[in-house]
Design a protein around this motif. Structure first.
Motif, short mmCIF file in Angstrom:
data_model
loop_
_atom_site.label_atom_id
_atom_site.label_comp_id
_atom_site.label_asym_id
_atom_site.label_seq_id
_atom_site.Cartn_x
_atom_site.Cartn_y
_atom_site.Cartn_z
N VAL A 172 -7.04 -2.47 3.84
CA VAL A 172 -6.64 -1.51 4.87
C VAL A 172 -7.74 -1.35 5.92
O VAL A 172 -7.46 -1.23 7.13
CB VAL A 172 -6.28 -0.16 4.23
N MET A 199 -3.86 6.14 5.34
CA MET A 199 -3.83 5.17 4.25
C MET A 199 -5.24 4.86 3.75
O MET A 199 -5.45 4.67 2.55
CB MET A 199 -3.11 3.90 4.70
N ALA A 213 1.88 5.39 5.27
CA ALA A 213 2.74 4.23 5.49
C ALA A 213 3.93 4.57 6.37
O ALA A 213 4.33 3.78 7.24
CB ALA A 213 3.22 3.69 4.15
N LEU A 265 -1.20 7.99 0.87
CA LEU A 265 -0.75 6.60 0.97
C LEU A 265 0.69 6.50 1.45
O LEU A 265 1.01 5.73 2.36
CB LEU A 265 -0.91 5.91 -0.38
N ILE A 286 0.83 -1.21 0.00
CA ILE A 286 0.00 0.00 0.00
C ILE A 286 0.86 1.26 0.00
O ILE A 286 0.66 2.18 -0.80
CB ILE A 286 -0.95 0.01 1.21
N GLY A 287 1.86 1.30 0.90
CA GLY A 287 2.67 2.51 1.03
C GLY A 287 3.59 2.77 -0.14
O GLY A 287 3.88 3.93 -0.45
N CYS A 332 -6.52 5.32 -0.09
CA CYS A 332 -7.21 4.28 -0.87
C CYS A 332 -8.53 4.80 -1.43
O CYS A 332 -8.88 4.54 -2.60
CB CYS A 332 -7.46 3.05 0.00
#
Length: 431
Positions: free
Chosen positions: A153, A116, A100, A96, A69-70, A120
């Motif tokens: 997430v 995060m 992270a 994002l 994700i990050g 998203c």
């Protein structure tokens, strides 16, 4: 080099960003993305039981989320922002990447998780705007992947363990990459008839929808559904490889090799074959063609490993790295020579070092997965170190290719430098 130039929307109060200001914003946002990747690699050292510059419980527990994700989703959202050319669109990659990094600080974990989540959700907004410009099926596939990332997430924030989020994270990455390959293939020499191309796209959409619907079930009944999920990944791989435009590059390369086996050098015959085919095959395209199909092989390996799923131990380690390093990062290596020039709007000089990165990454991964399946910690450590070295080398080679003067890679087709998720009307301006 062909670059997309956004067409201003009638009556829009939010004009497109100027190229110079957009490039500055991309560079600024690439920094936290890069830091997130380095932190993820630091966490990889911790998980391998090796000395690491930084350590802590969060580094090991959040390693998968940070890298997926990050780092990776932040890059995907950065690409969508460049496609939109709107200042607000850059909030997604910023949230994002920064979120992270916050996860790894002493601040409450919820601070990073919340940011995060926002990132998203904003990526879905970016895709929705792209969808309204032109109802492109591959944007719908990417929305499905982004929804899976948001679900991952959200569940993680609610206390679900990261191994139980495996299918959600895989769905995001696999669907995003599959959709991008479909769009890129439209700018490659055709390998399908028009009817075959329609079946190819329809197959990607249908299988992607099934994968998205399977995500919640993998969390509830992982032992029963994950083998089916693995078979769906194999089916998607077969369809994606069948219609991928990279096949045309490999065919040209193969014809050049056969033709040159008598009296000509390989480089001479490749040039002849490329000219005869009416489409010059650049060094970066050759790298992409080979690496794309190696990536597909790793996704098939992932599907086979899911036939007997185990979300713990060395088998799980093999499963994770087959998909996240074998499929995803090999795809990243394949596209960096065309992805960075698009993001930064620069001339890019292809560096043969990309081949070295690809070989090191995949050989290290073969060693690691073989060691995992054999129960060898020593082999797992050696393979892991090779993977870390490959990803750090990728950064170094990319920077070298961007800043060091040398022979320029011949101009690639528009599809290689076009925003993959940009389905809005565009004009091409050639430098």
């Amino acid at each position: 080099m062909s670059q997309p130039v956004a067409v201003p929307e009638q009556g829009s109060a939010d004009p497109p960003l100027k190229p110079a200001s957009q490039t500055r914003r991309v560079i600024v946002l690439l920094v936290p993305c890069g830091v997130a990747m380095v932190m993820g690699l630091d966490a990889a050292l911790v998980l391998l039981g090796l000395p690491a510059p930084l350590s802590g419980e969060r580094f090991s527990s959040a390693h998968g989320i940070i890298m997926t994700i990050g780092f990776l989703e932040a890059l995907v959202s950065l690409e969508s922002a460049v496609s939109l050319r709107r200042l607000w669109a850059y909030c997604a990659p910023a949230a994002l990447a920064v979120g992270a990094l916050l996860v790894l600080t002493p601040l409450p974990l919820q601070a990073g998780q919340l940011l995060m989540l926002v990132g998203c959700a904003l990526l879905i907004v970016n895709y929705s705007v792209l969808w309204t410009r032109k109802h492109e099926p591959m944007v719908a596939v990417q929305v499905g992947g982004a929804l899976a990332a948001l679900g991952a997430v959200l569940l993680w924030t609610g206390g679900v363990s990261i191994p139980d989020l495996f299918a959600w994270l895989v769905t995001f990455l696999v669907l995003t990459i599959a959709a991008e390959r479909v769009v890129i293939s439209r700018f490659s020499p055709s390998v399908l008839t028009p009817a075959g191309a329609r079946r190819y796209q329809r197959g990607i959409v249908v299988i992607s929808a099934l994968i998205v619907f399977a995500c919640p079930l993998t969390t509830i009944w992982s032992g029963r559904v994950l083998p089916v999920f693995g078979l769906a990944l194999i089916a998607l791989t077969v369809v994606a490889a069948w219609g991928d435009g990279a096949r045309s590059d490999l065919r040209v390369r193969a014809r050049a090799t056969v033709a040159g086996s008598d009296t000509k050098s390989l480089s001479d015959t490749a040039s002849d074959a490329d000219t005869a085919s009416g489409s010059a095959i650049t060094p970066s395209q050759r790298l992409t063609g080979v690496m794309v199909f190696i990536s597909y092989l790793w996704l098939i390996v992932t599907g086979l490993l899911l036939v007997h799923p185990t979300l713990s131990g060395l088998h799980y380690d093999a499963l994770l790295h087959a998909v996240f390093l074998g499929f995803v990062m090999t795809m990243v290596v394949a596209h960096v020579p065309t992805y960075l020039p698009f993001l930064l709007e620069i001339r890019f000089r292809f560096n043969p070092g990309f081949w070295g990165v690809a070989v090191l990454l995949n050989l290290g991964l073969v060693v690691r997965i073989a060691a995992d399946l054999a129960g060898s910690e020593t082999g797992r450590t050696l393979g892991g170190l090779a993977n870390i070295a490959a990803l750090l080398s990728l950064v170094a080679v990319a920077v070298w290719a961007a800043v060091v003067k040398g022979p320029e890679d011949p101009q690639a087709p528009a599809g290689d430098t076009r925003a993959i998720s940009d389905t809005s009307p565009t004009k091409d301006s050639r430098a």
